[in-house]
Design a protein around this motif. Structure first.
Motif, PDB file in Angstrom:
ATOM      1  N   ARG A  31     -17.186   5.009  12.469  1.00  0.00           N
ATOM      2  CA  ARG A  31     -15.732   5.028  12.262  1.00  0.00           C
ATOM      3  C   ARG A  31     -15.406   5.374  10.805  1.00  0.00           C
ATOM      4  O   ARG A  31     -14.435   6.062  10.524  1.00  0.00           O
ATOM      5  CB  ARG A  31     -15.092   3.705  12.656  1.00  0.00           C
ATOM      6  CG  ARG A  31     -13.568   3.732  12.388  1.00  0.00           C
ATOM      7  CD  ARG A  31     -12.805   2.714  13.136  1.00  0.00           C
ATOM      8  NE  ARG A  31     -12.778   3.051  14.551  1.00  0.00           N
ATOM      9  CZ  ARG A  31     -12.430   2.199  15.497  1.00  0.00           C
ATOM     10  NH1 ARG A  31     -12.091   0.968  15.197  1.00  0.00           N
ATOM     11  NH2 ARG A  31     -12.414   2.562  16.765  1.00  0.00           N
ATOM     12  N   ARG A  32     -16.210   4.902   9.863  1.00  0.00           N
ATOM     13  CA  ARG A  32     -15.971   5.228   8.448  1.00  0.00           C
ATOM     14  C   ARG A  32     -16.193   6.710   8.199  1.00  0.00           C
ATOM     15  O   ARG A  32     -15.448   7.338   7.452  1.00  0.00           O
ATOM     16  CB  ARG A  32     -16.856   4.375   7.552  1.00  0.00           C
ATOM     17  CG  ARG A  32     -16.428   2.932   7.577  1.00  0.00           C
ATOM     18  CD  ARG A  32     -17.236   2.081   6.625  1.00  0.00           C
ATOM     19  NE  ARG A  32     -16.994   0.694   6.954  1.00  0.00           N
ATOM     20  CZ  ARG A  32     -17.923  -0.240   7.013  1.00  0.00           C
ATOM     21  NH1 ARG A  32     -19.169   0.039   6.704  1.00  0.00           N
ATOM     22  NH2 ARG A  32     -17.609  -1.463   7.344  1.00  0.00           N
ATOM     23  N   THR A  34     -15.828   9.082  10.433  1.00  0.00           N
ATOM     24  CA  THR A  34     -14.679   9.748  11.053  1.00  0.00           C
ATOM     25  C   THR A  34     -13.452   9.619  10.160  1.00  0.00           C
ATOM     26  O   THR A  34     -12.705  10.595   9.968  1.00  0.00           O
ATOM     27  CB  THR A  34     -14.393   9.148  12.441  1.00  0.00           C
ATOM     28  OG1 THR A  34     -15.540   9.323  13.265  1.00  0.00           O
ATOM     29  CG2 THR A  34     -13.180   9.794  13.092  1.00  0.00           C
ATOM     30  N   THR A  35     -13.251   8.451   9.592  1.00  0.00           N
ATOM     31  CA  THR A  35     -12.113   8.222   8.705  1.00  0.00           C
ATOM     32  C   THR A  35     -12.185   9.147   7.491  1.00  0.00           C
ATOM     33  O   THR A  35     -11.176   9.746   7.100  1.00  0.00           O
ATOM     34  CB  THR A  35     -12.051   6.745   8.262  1.00  0.00           C
ATOM     35  OG1 THR A  35     -11.938   5.926   9.431  1.00  0.00           O
ATOM     36  CG2 THR A  35     -10.889   6.488   7.330  1.00  0.00           C
ATOM     37  N   VAL A  38     -11.146  12.583   8.551  1.00  0.00           N
ATOM     38  CA  VAL A  38      -9.686  12.638   8.711  1.00  0.00           C
ATOM     39  C   VAL A  38      -9.014  12.707   7.344  1.00  0.00           C
ATOM     40  O   VAL A  38      -8.103  13.517   7.130  1.00  0.00           O
ATOM     41  CB  VAL A  38      -9.179  11.421   9.523  1.00  0.00           C
ATOM     42  CG1 VAL A  38      -7.670  11.248   9.401  1.00  0.00           C
ATOM     43  CG2 VAL A  38      -9.592  11.554  10.983  1.00  0.00           C
ATOM     44  N   ARG A  54      -5.046   9.573  14.053  1.00  0.00           N
ATOM     45  CA  ARG A  54      -5.991  10.695  13.963  1.00  0.00           C
ATOM     46  C   ARG A  54      -7.424  10.255  14.216  1.00  0.00           C
ATOM     47  O   ARG A  54      -8.186  10.964  14.875  1.00  0.00           O
ATOM     48  CB  ARG A  54      -5.853  11.373  12.609  1.00  0.00           C
ATOM     49  CG  ARG A  54      -4.532  12.114  12.468  1.00  0.00           C
ATOM     50  CD  ARG A  54      -4.371  12.761  11.123  1.00  0.00           C
ATOM     51  NE  ARG A  54      -3.036  13.349  11.006  1.00  0.00           N
ATOM     52  CZ  ARG A  54      -2.573  13.911   9.907  1.00  0.00           C
ATOM     53  NH1 ARG A  54      -3.336  13.965   8.807  1.00  0.00           N
ATOM     54  NH2 ARG A  54      -1.360  14.425   9.877  1.00  0.00           N
ATOM     55  N   VAL A  55      -7.805   9.095  13.716  1.00  0.00           N
ATOM     56  CA  VAL A  55      -9.152   8.569  13.968  1.00  0.00           C
ATOM     57  C   VAL A  55      -9.312   8.283  15.457  1.00  0.00           C
ATOM     58  O   VAL A  55     -10.328   8.657  16.064  1.00  0.00           O
ATOM     59  CB  VAL A  55      -9.434   7.306  13.115  1.00  0.00           C
ATOM     60  CG1 VAL A  55     -10.712   6.600  13.581  1.00  0.00           C
ATOM     61  CG2 VAL A  55      -9.538   7.672  11.636  1.00  0.00           C
ATOM     62  N   HIS A  58      -9.882  11.460  17.300  1.00  0.00           N
ATOM     63  CA  HIS A  58     -11.246  11.963  17.102  1.00  0.00           C
ATOM     64  C   HIS A  58     -12.255  11.201  17.958  1.00  0.00           C
ATOM     65  O   HIS A  58     -13.232  11.784  18.423  1.00  0.00           O
ATOM     66  CB  HIS A  58     -11.662  11.834  15.626  1.00  0.00           C
ATOM     67  CG  HIS A  58     -11.251  12.975  14.773  1.00  0.00           C
ATOM     68  ND1 HIS A  58     -12.062  14.044  14.523  1.00  0.00           N
ATOM     69  CD2 HIS A  58     -10.103  13.203  14.088  1.00  0.00           C
ATOM     70  CE1 HIS A  58     -11.444  14.891  13.714  1.00  0.00           C
ATOM     71  NE2 HIS A  58     -10.251  14.398  13.442  1.00  0.00           N
ATOM     72  N   GLU A  59     -12.035   9.924  18.136  1.00  0.00           N
ATOM     73  CA  GLU A  59     -12.993   9.068  18.828  1.00  0.00           C
ATOM     74  C   GLU A  59     -12.850   9.094  20.344  1.00  0.00           C
ATOM     75  O   GLU A  59     -13.756   8.657  21.048  1.00  0.00           O
ATOM     76  CB  GLU A  59     -12.841   7.615  18.360  1.00  0.00           C
ATOM     77  CG  GLU A  59     -13.246   7.386  16.933  1.00  0.00           C
ATOM     78  CD  GLU A  59     -13.062   5.947  16.493  1.00  0.00           C
ATOM     79  OE1 GLU A  59     -13.610   5.600  15.439  1.00  0.00           O
ATOM     80  OE2 GLU A  59     -12.365   5.175  17.189  1.00  0.00           O
ATOM     81  N   VAL A  72      -7.607   0.586  16.363  1.00  0.00           N
ATOM     82  CA  VAL A  72      -8.161   1.357  15.241  1.00  0.00           C
ATOM     83  C   VAL A  72      -7.435   0.976  13.953  1.00  0.00           C
ATOM     84  O   VAL A  72      -8.064   0.768  12.909  1.00  0.00           O
ATOM     85  CB  VAL A  72      -8.064   2.881  15.510  1.00  0.00           C
ATOM     86  CG1 VAL A  72      -8.436   3.679  14.263  1.00  0.00           C
ATOM     87  CG2 VAL A  72      -8.950   3.274  16.685  1.00  0.00           C
ATOM     88  N   LEU A  76      -9.250  -0.450  10.635  1.00  0.00           N
ATOM     89  CA  LEU A  76      -9.156   0.300   9.374  1.00  0.00           C
ATOM     90  C   LEU A  76      -8.612  -0.591   8.261  1.00  0.00           C
ATOM     91  O   LEU A  76      -9.146  -0.608   7.152  1.00  0.00           O
ATOM     92  CB  LEU A  76      -8.264   1.529   9.539  1.00  0.00           C
ATOM     93  CG  LEU A  76      -8.819   2.676  10.375  1.00  0.00           C
ATOM     94  CD1 LEU A  76      -7.749   3.754  10.554  1.00  0.00           C
ATOM     95  CD2 LEU A  76     -10.071   3.264   9.754  1.00  0.00           C
ATOM     96  N   HIS A  80     -12.652  -1.169   7.480  1.00  0.00           N
ATOM     97  CA  HIS A  80     -13.181   0.130   7.080  1.00  0.00           C
ATOM     98  C   HIS A  80     -12.605   0.700   5.786  1.00  0.00           C
ATOM     99  O   HIS A  80     -13.358   1.183   4.933  1.00  0.00           O
ATOM    100  CB  HIS A  80     -13.051   1.119   8.234  1.00  0.00           C
ATOM    101  CG  HIS A  80     -13.752   0.645   9.461  1.00  0.00           C
ATOM    102  ND1 HIS A  80     -15.121   0.471   9.515  1.00  0.00           N
ATOM    103  CD2 HIS A  80     -13.276   0.239  10.664  1.00  0.00           C
ATOM    104  CE1 HIS A  80     -15.462   0.007  10.705  1.00  0.00           C
ATOM    105  NE2 HIS A  80     -14.354  -0.140  11.423  1.00  0.00           N
TER     106      HIS A  80
END
Length: 111
Positions: A31-32, A34-35, A38, A54-55, A58-59, A72, A76, A80
């Motif tokens: 997730r980090r 992906t973040t 983004v 947006r995350v 993507h997921e 999410v 975050l 994250h």
């Protein structure tokens, strides 16, 4: 002229080794990563709700639900983004719910 080649691991100070371990530990989380992707694609400052949406997109291969975005968002905010801020990959202002700065090009540090 100084040699800009990387130092052998044995020559790194304990502080440098600790910093490297923290960075690698932080980037180990999907997730980090992906973040960061983004954030690298967005201009900052950016609202946390936008980042969460947006995350989540993507997921998720299916449609993104409001509940998923909220999950999410919470992760975050609490986990994250503070972790990314701790290793200087992002600057997050939790009171405002805004990421104010992030690495411009995450590609070189992402697997």
């Amino acid at each position: 002229m100084s040699d800009s080649s990387p130092q052998p691991v044995a020559e790194l100070s304990e502080r440098q080794r600790s910093s490297s371990r923290n960075l690698l530990r932080t980037l180990a989380d999907e997730r980090r990563r992906t973040t960061l992707t983004v954030l690298a694609d967005a201009s900052t400052p950016i609202d946390l709700r936008t980042v969460a949406r947006r995350v989540a997109t993507h997921e998720t291969s299916d449609g993104v639900t409001t509940e998923r975005i909220e999950d999410v968002h919470v992760s975050l905010h609490h986990i994250h983004l503070p972790a990314l801020a701790d290793v200087d990959l992002a600057s997050y202002e939790p009171n405002r719910g805004v990421v104010v700065d992030a690495v411009e090009d995450a590609e070189p540090i992402l697997p």
